[in-house]
Enzyme design. Structure first.
Site, PDB file in Angstrom:
ATOM      1  CD  GLU A  24      -2.859   1.193   2.346  1.00 29.63           C
ATOM      2  OE1 GLU A  24      -3.762   2.027   2.313  1.00 29.63           O
ATOM      3  OE2 GLU A  24      -2.724   0.363   3.271  1.00 29.63           O
ATOM      4  CG  HIS A  82       5.045 -29.789   2.619  1.00 29.46           C
ATOM      5  ND1 HIS A  82       5.811 -30.870   2.236  1.00 29.46           N
ATOM      6  CD2 HIS A  82       5.308 -29.588   3.929  1.00 29.46           C
ATOM      7  CE1 HIS A  82       6.485 -31.311   3.284  1.00 29.46           C
ATOM      8  NE2 HIS A  82       6.201 -30.547   4.320  1.00 29.46           N
TER       9      HIS A  82
END
Length: 167
Positions: A54, A85
């Protein structure tokens, strides 16, 4: 207090910001992964994403003038073992440079007594692997040490080798 009182050359937030600008503008790395190794920090990447993207997600400077440089990376991430993973393969062996910020607390608040040392083990293994990689010779030696079929080696080696030197 560290940020407001420490000289720029020793100021960790300033140094991390400069490294981010360096990777984005000089290496073309348009993304940055935030990888906390503590489940209590599971929303940290999103928090940092909001603050960084932002604030820096503008095409003009503070005076309203268009800039001619990249203004901020795409910030994303997950807690360490979740990411291992999911997207670590891309970070280790992919074609994109993905600078990573690994974060781990020295003292955890997790009540599982053996949890923190295991996470730290993964934390250090991942950072070492990104820094130094794994050569063909090391992969071949690991296969020999494990007594695996040498004939299968040629089919496996390209998928086990990674270069390292990843930020």
């Amino acid at each position: 207090k560290h940020f407001s009182t420490t000289a720029p050359e020793k100021n960790l937030p300033v140094l991390l910001a400069l490294i981010g600008i360096w990777y984005n503008n000089f290496f073309g790395a348009e993304t940055e992964a935030i990888l906390p190794y503590d489940q209590y920090m599971h929303r940290f990447a999103a928090y940092f994403q909001q603050g960084n993207m932002e604030s820096n997600g503008k095409y003009v400077d503070r005076n309203g003038n268009a800039v001619d440089y990249q203004t901020g990376p795409i910030i994303w991430g997950e807690p360490g073992t979740n990411g291992q993973h999911a997207f670590y393969q891309l970070i280790h062996q992919g074609t994109k440079m993905v600078p990573c910020d690994f974060i781990a607390p020295a003292i955890t608040q997790n009540p599982l007594s053996d949890h923190h040392p295991k996470l730290l083990s993964n934390f250090f293994a991942q950072t070492e692997a990104l820094a130094f990689g794994k050569s063909r010779e090391v992969v071949e030696q690991e296969y020999r040490d494990q007594g695996k079929d040498p004939a299968a080696l040629e089919h496996v080696v390209p998928f086990k080798v990674f270069e390292g030197n990843r930020p």
